[in-house]
Design a protein around this motif. Sequence first.
Motif, mmCIF file in Angstrom:
data_model
loop_
_atom_site.group_PDB
_atom_site.id
_atom_site.type_symbol
_atom_site.label_atom_id
_atom_site.label_comp_id
_atom_site.label_asym_id
_atom_site.label_seq_id
_atom_site.Cartn_x
_atom_site.Cartn_y
_atom_site.Cartn_z
ATOM 1 N N PRO A 14 0.857 -1.189 0.000
ATOM 2 C CA PRO A 14 0.000 0.000 0.000
ATOM 3 C C PRO A 14 0.894 1.242 0.000
ATOM 4 C CG PRO A 14 -0.753 -1.601 1.614
ATOM 5 C CD PRO A 14 0.583 -2.083 1.118
ATOM 6 N N PHE A 15 0.417 2.326 -0.592
ATOM 7 C CA PHE A 15 1.267 3.500 -0.791
ATOM 8 C C PHE A 15 1.860 4.026 0.514
ATOM 9 C CE2 PHE A 15 2.276 7.929 -1.909
ATOM 10 C CZ PHE A 15 3.139 7.666 -2.961
ATOM 11 N N ASP A 16 1.101 4.019 1.601
ATOM 12 C CA ASP A 16 1.636 4.490 2.891
ATOM 13 C C ASP A 16 2.811 3.631 3.359
ATOM 14 O OD1 ASP A 16 -0.205 6.514 2.949
ATOM 15 O OD2 ASP A 16 -1.553 5.536 4.371
ATOM 16 N N GLU A 17 2.737 2.329 3.098
ATOM 17 C CA GLU A 17 3.830 1.426 3.486
ATOM 18 C C GLU A 17 5.052 1.651 2.593
ATOM 19 O OE1 GLU A 17 3.643 -0.632 6.285
ATOM 20 O OE2 GLU A 17 1.835 0.598 6.510
ATOM 21 N N LEU A 21 8.800 2.801 3.834
ATOM 22 C CA LEU A 21 10.049 2.159 3.431
ATOM 23 C C LEU A 21 11.047 3.193 2.910
ATOM 24 C CD1 LEU A 21 11.802 -0.356 2.776
ATOM 25 C CD2 LEU A 21 10.598 -0.441 0.569
ATOM 26 N N PHE A 22 10.601 4.048 1.990
ATOM 27 C CA PHE A 22 11.486 5.079 1.433
ATOM 28 C C PHE A 22 12.033 5.983 2.539
ATOM 29 C CE2 PHE A 22 9.010 5.213 -2.871
ATOM 30 C CZ PHE A 22 9.631 4.044 -3.273
ATOM 31 N N LEU A 122 15.378 -7.102 1.664
ATOM 32 C CA LEU A 122 14.017 -6.573 1.714
ATOM 33 C C LEU A 122 13.268 -7.133 2.922
ATOM 34 C CD1 LEU A 122 12.969 -6.579 -2.050
ATOM 35 C CD2 LEU A 122 13.688 -4.624 -0.646
ATOM 36 N N LYS A 123 13.473 -8.412 3.205
ATOM 37 C CA LYS A 123 12.820 -9.007 4.378
ATOM 38 C C LYS A 123 13.341 -8.357 5.668
ATOM 39 C CE LYS A 123 11.457 -13.232 2.045
ATOM 40 N NZ LYS A 123 11.061 -12.425 0.923
ATOM 41 N N TYR A 124 14.623 -8.039 5.695
ATOM 42 C CA TYR A 124 15.191 -7.320 6.837
ATOM 43 C C TYR A 124 14.549 -5.939 6.965
ATOM 44 C CZ TYR A 124 18.472 -4.399 9.409
ATOM 45 O OH TYR A 124 19.017 -3.502 10.294
ATOM 46 N N PHE A 125 14.424 -5.200 5.851
ATOM 47 C CA PHE A 125 13.810 -3.870 5.883
ATOM 48 C C PHE A 125 12.338 -3.960 6.296
ATOM 49 C CE2 PHE A 125 16.975 -2.800 2.314
ATOM 50 C CZ PHE A 125 17.966 -2.437 3.230
ATOM 51 N N GLN A 126 11.674 -5.024 5.890
ATOM 52 C CA GLN A 126 10.270 -5.219 6.270
ATOM 53 C C GLN A 126 10.128 -5.250 7.789
ATOM 54 O OE1 GLN A 126 8.613 -8.919 4.869
ATOM 55 N NE2 GLN A 126 6.646 -8.556 5.824
ATOM 56 N N VAL A 127 11.028 -5.961 8.443
ATOM 57 C CA VAL A 127 10.995 -6.056 9.903
ATOM 58 C C VAL A 127 11.465 -4.741 10.523
ATOM 59 C CG1 VAL A 127 11.982 -7.240 11.907
ATOM 60 C CG2 VAL A 127 11.278 -8.556 9.892
ATOM 61 N N ARG A 128 12.576 -4.222 10.047
ATOM 62 C CA ARG A 128 13.168 -3.008 10.631
ATOM 63 C C ARG A 128 12.197 -1.831 10.608
ATOM 64 N NH1 ARG A 128 17.898 -0.866 12.188
ATOM 65 N NH2 ARG A 128 18.268 1.335 11.775
ATOM 66 N N GLN A 130 8.908 -2.065 10.044
ATOM 67 C CA GLN A 130 7.553 -2.539 10.356
ATOM 68 C C GLN A 130 6.603 -2.311 9.179
ATOM 69 O OE1 GLN A 130 6.469 -0.747 14.102
ATOM 70 N NE2 GLN A 130 8.227 -1.638 15.143
ATOM 71 N N ILE A 131 7.045 -2.773 8.017
ATOM 72 C CA ILE A 131 6.258 -2.648 6.790
ATOM 73 C C ILE A 131 5.177 -3.720 6.803
ATOM 74 C CG2 ILE A 131 6.353 -2.665 4.265
ATOM 75 C CD1 ILE A 131 7.985 -0.389 5.546
ATOM 76 N N LYS A 132 3.945 -3.292 6.635
ATOM 77 C CA LYS A 132 2.808 -4.219 6.673
ATOM 78 C C LYS A 132 2.584 -4.804 5.279
ATOM 79 C CE LYS A 132 0.641 -1.841 10.506
ATOM 80 N NZ LYS A 132 0.817 -0.413 10.582
ATOM 81 N N ILE A 133 3.127 -5.997 5.071
ATOM 82 C CA ILE A 133 2.974 -6.738 3.827
ATOM 83 C C ILE A 133 3.261 -8.197 4.159
ATOM 84 C CG2 ILE A 133 5.365 -6.280 3.150
ATOM 85 C CD1 ILE A 133 4.473 -6.327 0.220
ATOM 86 N N ARG A 134 2.499 -9.107 3.589
ATOM 87 C CA ARG A 134 2.711 -10.530 3.888
ATOM 88 C C ARG A 134 3.919 -11.093 3.141
ATOM 89 N NH1 ARG A 134 -2.652 -13.928 3.377
ATOM 90 N NH2 ARG A 134 -1.037 -15.182 2.461
ATOM 91 N N HIS A 135 3.931 -10.961 1.838
ATOM 92 C CA HIS A 135 4.994 -11.546 1.015
ATOM 93 C C HIS A 135 5.729 -10.415 0.299
ATOM 94 C CE1 HIS A 135 3.206 -15.437 1.794
ATOM 95 N NE2 HIS A 135 2.037 -14.970 1.374
ATOM 96 N N PHE A 136 6.883 -10.022 0.850
ATOM 97 C CA PHE A 136 7.660 -8.906 0.320
ATOM 98 C C PHE A 136 8.869 -9.440 -0.422
ATOM 99 C CE2 PHE A 136 10.225 -4.891 1.553
ATOM 100 C CZ PHE A 136 9.850 -4.251 0.384
ATOM 101 N N SER A 137 8.993 -9.062 -1.682
ATOM 102 C CA SER A 137 10.146 -9.486 -2.480
ATOM 103 C C SER A 137 10.406 -8.442 -3.562
ATOM 104 C CB SER A 137 9.892 -10.856 -3.123
ATOM 105 O OG SER A 137 8.981 -10.740 -4.191
ATOM 106 N N THR A 138 11.405 -8.711 -4.378
ATOM 107 C CA THR A 138 11.753 -7.790 -5.453
ATOM 108 C C THR A 138 10.562 -7.508 -6.361
ATOM 109 O OG1 THR A 138 12.516 -9.631 -6.830
ATOM 110 C CG2 THR A 138 14.170 -8.515 -5.483
ATOM 111 N N HIS A 139 9.696 -8.477 -6.542
ATOM 112 C CA HIS A 139 8.558 -8.318 -7.450
ATOM 113 C C HIS A 139 7.452 -7.448 -6.846
ATOM 114 C CE1 HIS A 139 7.392 -9.640 -11.396
ATOM 115 N NE2 HIS A 139 6.144 -9.819 -10.986
#
Length: 195
Positions: A14-17, A21-22, A122-128, A130-139
Amino acid sequence: MARKGLSTTADYLPFDELKKLFEGLHRDKLYKWEAYCKVSYCTAFRISDVRTTTWKDILHQSELIKMEQKTKKSRLITFSQEIADNIAQIYELAGSPDLSLSVICNPHTRQPYSREYINRRLKYFQVRYQIKIRHFSTHSFRKTFARNTFEANGGTMKALSLIQKILNHKNPQTTLIYMGYVQDDINEIYNSLHF
């Protein structure tokens, strides 16, 4: 290829997430990672094409023509002045790397990072962050581009048709599935169940 039993599906941000991240990458001075994420998002490239995108391709450019590795089709991407200025700012903050290097380059080997390494980061950044996304990858960035662009343009058939063309999908239904709308509808069916 994923190990047996693991999902290889990527979700959109989602755009807020995406903004979170940025902002986190920028705050932590991880400018090359910020550049990678922003280039991935604003070009809607697959990882194979982002890895081969150099600073020379995008710095002070209003457009980029690139042959996609998967489809062997040429794509023209235009950069707004805001995006071009942001890329120039990140380039300077990243220490003005050699223009011939990939935007996501290992500083020691001068080669692009592998898809696997990027996915781990990316998985590290997701945790760091607190990005709300189930499956985060390059795609996820390609899907995020599609979904956010579709919504920003009013969810019209014209927007769907243009996004379908950008992504080189065969039909609009594929694009709707890709953007997660079909899964959203399926989830609504499940959520409507009651005892």
